[in-house]
Design a protein around this motif. Sequence first.
Motif: not given
Length: 246
Positions: A48-58
């Motif tokens: 599951a993609v928890l969150w994304r804040e480029p350049p990071v994806v959790a």
Amino acid sequence: MESVEVVVAHDQRATLRVGGVFLKVDADQAATDVEVEAMALAPVPTPAVLWREPPVVALAAVRGTAIGRLGRPSTASAAAWVAAGAAIRRLHDAPLPSWRGRSIDEKASGLDRECAWLVANDVLPADLVSRNRRLAQVALRPSTPVFMHGDLHVAHVFVDGDEVTGVLDRSEAGQGDAMYDLASLTLGHREHLADVLVGYGAADADAEVIRAWWSVRCLTAIRWLLGHGFDPAAPGCEIDVLRSQA
């Protein structure tokens, strides 16, 4: 505070684990775009993609453990490998993504470039490279494109018992050759190819092409592995696979 585990790190990408969360830091945001979209489209278990804040994806952790590791015998059951083959088949039967992978000409030119580098830098004997290059040619043929994972390394398929719980790392997903995925999963684990094909459907697989892709993957990976701190000469890894092929 939970400890931070470095899963993998090199100059293109780093993956960290903190408890049940994986943090992927990628220099190429286009690759992350592909991965996130591919996970949303693929009809197989994905983190599951928890969150994304480029350049990071959790990403959330998935249950179970990797079905195997290159260079080590797999402790997963034959049924787990059959389930992995069935999961790959579901992916390949899914509607095609909108983006394409590399063309046959691009793959052939890249393969020739890497073969020349291996010989010029005395990384491998010329006869070993040439024999595997001849084998590899079988893979470089037109094929009906499928929804391909693109980097179905054995460590990217997680199982819990006989169940596939997650298929990870989809940054190279796109339209491509089905046999490439089957070869990627069984690279260095040829003893499980028959199990994978039971789940996938042996009538729709070409063992000769799969073996040819083993040669392609190894020949084209060695320079990158050496440059990023990995050892393709470790027992059971890429160079051993090339020797067994020849």
